[in-house]
Design a protein around this motif. Structure first.
Motif, mmCIF file in Angstrom:
data_model
loop_
_atom_site.group_PDB
_atom_site.id
_atom_site.type_symbol
_atom_site.label_atom_id
_atom_site.label_comp_id
_atom_site.label_asym_id
_atom_site.label_seq_id
_atom_site.Cartn_x
_atom_site.Cartn_y
_atom_site.Cartn_z
ATOM 1 N N MET A 1 0.834 -1.180 0.000
ATOM 2 C CA MET A 1 0.000 0.000 0.000
ATOM 3 C C MET A 1 0.882 1.248 0.000
ATOM 4 S SD MET A 1 -3.224 0.650 2.474
ATOM 5 C CE MET A 1 -3.759 -0.965 2.913
ATOM 6 N N SER A 2 0.502 2.252 -0.736
ATOM 7 C CA SER A 2 1.301 3.477 -0.796
ATOM 8 C C SER A 2 0.996 4.387 0.384
ATOM 9 C CB SER A 2 1.041 4.210 -2.112
ATOM 10 O OG SER A 2 -0.254 4.754 -2.091
ATOM 11 N N ASN A 3 1.873 5.348 0.610
ATOM 12 C CA ASN A 3 1.669 6.294 1.701
ATOM 13 C C ASN A 3 0.451 7.166 1.467
ATOM 14 O OD1 ASN A 3 3.814 5.386 3.174
ATOM 15 N ND2 ASN A 3 5.254 6.895 2.351
ATOM 16 N N GLU A 4 0.147 7.481 0.204
ATOM 17 C CA GLU A 4 -1.009 8.320 -0.100
ATOM 18 C C GLU A 4 -2.303 7.627 0.319
ATOM 19 O OE1 GLU A 4 -0.983 9.535 -4.161
ATOM 20 O OE2 GLU A 4 1.077 10.236 -4.061
ATOM 21 N N THR A 5 -2.380 6.330 0.081
ATOM 22 C CA THR A 5 -3.584 5.588 0.457
ATOM 23 C C THR A 5 -3.732 5.554 1.972
ATOM 24 O OG1 THR A 5 -3.263 4.215 -1.492
ATOM 25 C CG2 THR A 5 -4.798 3.403 0.170
ATOM 26 N N LYS A 6 -2.615 5.317 2.679
ATOM 27 C CA LYS A 6 -2.666 5.276 4.135
ATOM 28 C C LYS A 6 -3.085 6.619 4.716
ATOM 29 C CE LYS A 6 0.740 1.686 4.926
ATOM 30 N NZ LYS A 6 2.057 1.386 5.510
ATOM 31 N N SER A 7 -2.469 7.714 4.239
ATOM 32 C CA SER A 7 -2.797 9.029 4.793
ATOM 33 C C SER A 7 -4.212 9.451 4.415
ATOM 34 C CB SER A 7 -1.788 10.083 4.350
ATOM 35 O OG SER A 7 -1.886 10.297 2.956
ATOM 36 N N GLY A 8 -4.648 9.092 3.201
ATOM 37 C CA GLY A 8 -6.010 9.417 2.788
ATOM 38 C C GLY A 8 -7.033 8.717 3.651
ATOM 39 N N SER A 9 -6.819 7.448 3.931
ATOM 40 C CA SER A 9 -7.765 6.714 4.758
ATOM 41 C C SER A 9 -7.691 7.192 6.208
ATOM 42 C CB SER A 9 -7.506 5.209 4.670
ATOM 43 O OG SER A 9 -6.223 4.908 5.197
ATOM 44 N N GLY A 10 -6.507 7.633 6.643
ATOM 45 C CA GLY A 10 -6.360 8.164 7.998
ATOM 46 C C GLY A 10 -7.144 9.451 8.178
ATOM 47 N N GLU A 12 -9.741 10.357 6.346
ATOM 48 C CA GLU A 12 -11.163 9.988 6.279
ATOM 49 C C GLU A 12 -11.629 9.417 7.610
ATOM 50 O OE1 GLU A 12 -11.701 7.342 3.010
ATOM 51 O OE2 GLU A 12 -11.050 8.832 1.538
ATOM 52 N N HIS A 13 -10.801 8.570 8.214
ATOM 53 C CA HIS A 13 -11.155 7.975 9.520
ATOM 54 C C HIS A 13 -11.271 9.067 10.580
ATOM 55 C CE1 HIS A 13 -11.316 5.146 12.804
ATOM 56 N NE2 HIS A 13 -10.296 5.762 13.379
ATOM 57 N N LEU A 14 -10.315 10.019 10.564
ATOM 58 C CA LEU A 14 -10.350 11.123 11.522
ATOM 59 C C LEU A 14 -11.625 11.948 11.354
ATOM 60 C CD1 LEU A 14 -8.756 12.810 13.669
ATOM 61 C CD2 LEU A 14 -7.976 14.194 11.760
ATOM 62 N N LEU A 15 -11.987 12.263 10.115
ATOM 63 C CA LEU A 15 -13.185 13.062 9.867
ATOM 64 C C LEU A 15 -14.450 12.321 10.265
ATOM 65 C CD1 LEU A 15 -12.326 14.759 6.469
ATOM 66 C CD2 LEU A 15 -12.433 15.822 8.719
ATOM 67 N N LYS A 16 -14.501 11.027 9.988
ATOM 68 C CA LYS A 16 -15.690 10.247 10.351
ATOM 69 C C LYS A 16 -15.834 10.109 11.857
ATOM 70 C CE LYS A 16 -15.971 7.482 6.165
ATOM 71 N NZ LYS A 16 -15.804 6.138 5.584
ATOM 72 N N ARG A 17 -14.711 9.961 12.540
ATOM 73 C CA ARG A 17 -14.761 9.715 13.976
ATOM 74 C C ARG A 17 -14.894 10.994 14.800
ATOM 75 N NH1 ARG A 17 -10.546 6.388 17.660
ATOM 76 N NH2 ARG A 17 -11.944 6.187 19.411
ATOM 77 N N HIS A 18 -14.286 12.080 14.338
ATOM 78 C CA HIS A 18 -14.228 13.309 15.143
ATOM 79 C C HIS A 18 -14.823 14.511 14.424
ATOM 80 C CE1 HIS A 18 -11.681 11.277 18.028
ATOM 81 N NE2 HIS A 18 -10.914 10.859 17.036
ATOM 82 N N TRP A 19 -15.812 14.321 13.589
ATOM 83 C CA TRP A 19 -16.363 15.424 12.805
ATOM 84 C C TRP A 19 -16.966 16.503 13.703
ATOM 85 C CZ3 TRP A 19 -21.439 16.831 13.091
ATOM 86 C CH2 TRP A 19 -22.319 15.911 13.648
ATOM 87 N N PHE A 20 -17.643 16.119 14.774
ATOM 88 C CA PHE A 20 -18.281 17.103 15.641
ATOM 89 C C PHE A 20 -17.233 17.938 16.376
ATOM 90 C CE2 PHE A 20 -20.330 18.498 19.604
ATOM 91 C CZ PHE A 20 -21.363 19.240 19.053
ATOM 92 N N THR A 21 -16.186 17.290 16.860
ATOM 93 C CA THR A 21 -15.110 17.999 17.549
ATOM 94 C C THR A 21 -14.435 18.995 16.613
ATOM 95 O OG1 THR A 21 -14.747 16.034 18.893
ATOM 96 C CG2 THR A 21 -12.996 17.681 18.877
ATOM 97 N N LEU A 22 -14.173 18.567 15.384
ATOM 98 C CA LEU A 22 -13.557 19.463 14.407
ATOM 99 C C LEU A 22 -14.469 20.637 14.070
ATOM 100 C CD1 LEU A 22 -11.978 16.795 12.057
ATOM 101 C CD2 LEU A 22 -10.779 18.331 13.619
ATOM 102 N N LEU A 23 -15.755 20.390 13.956
ATOM 103 C CA LEU A 23 -16.708 21.455 13.673
ATOM 104 C C LEU A 23 -16.736 22.481 14.807
ATOM 105 C CD1 LEU A 23 -18.991 22.603 11.872
ATOM 106 C CD2 LEU A 23 -20.574 21.200 13.214
ATOM 107 N N VAL A 24 -16.781 22.007 16.041
ATOM 108 C CA VAL A 24 -16.787 22.912 17.194
ATOM 109 C C VAL A 24 -15.487 23.705 17.253
ATOM 110 C CG1 VAL A 24 -16.782 22.998 19.724
ATOM 111 C CG2 VAL A 24 -18.432 21.560 18.534
ATOM 112 N N ALA A 25 -14.359 23.071 16.957
ATOM 113 C CA ALA A 25 -13.068 23.767 16.959
ATOM 114 C C ALA A 25 -13.034 24.861 15.899
ATOM 115 C CB ALA A 25 -11.939 22.770 16.732
ATOM 116 N N ILE A 26 -13.543 24.584 14.714
ATOM 117 C CA ILE A 26 -13.570 25.583 13.648
ATOM 118 C C ILE A 26 -14.464 26.755 14.022
ATOM 119 C CG2 ILE A 26 -14.348 26.004 11.276
ATOM 120 C CD1 ILE A 26 -13.354 23.113 10.664
ATOM 121 N N ILE A 27 -15.636 26.465 14.586
ATOM 122 C CA ILE A 27 -16.550 27.533 15.019
ATOM 123 C C ILE A 27 -15.898 28.374 16.122
ATOM 124 C CG2 ILE A 27 -18.741 27.992 16.194
ATOM 125 C CD1 ILE A 27 -19.876 25.573 14.623
#
Length: 73
Positions: A1-10, A12-27
């Motif tokens: 697996m290439s590094n691009e695939t690993k970082s891309g999935s990482g 995506e996983h971060l956004l799926k798991r912590h989307w609310f936290t990231l939204l609150v931080a941006i606000i």
């Protein structure tokens, strides 16, 4: 697996798991940036003139630290 695939999935996983936290931080960051006026803060027996953005940043960081330490098991 290439590094691009690993970082891309990482990301995506971060956004799926912590989307609310990231939204609150941006606000919170946007709210802090737009509040740039001077204000007077009274805490217990102390009175300080400071920028609102600085007071909001300190409050956000303290809230983050409390959340991190209370969230540990």
């Amino acid at each position: 697996m290439s590094n691009e695939t690993k970082s891309g999935s990482g990301i995506e996983h971060l956004l799926k798991r912590h989307w609310f936290t990231l939204l609150v931080a941006i606000i919170a960051i946007v709210f802090i940036v737009i509040n740039r006026t001077q204000t007077k803060i009274n805490f217990l027996f102390a009175e300080v003139d400071t920028s609102q953005w600085l007071a909001l940043t300190v409050a956000a960081v303290l809230g983050l630290l409390v959340g991190v330490f209370l969230g540990r098991k």
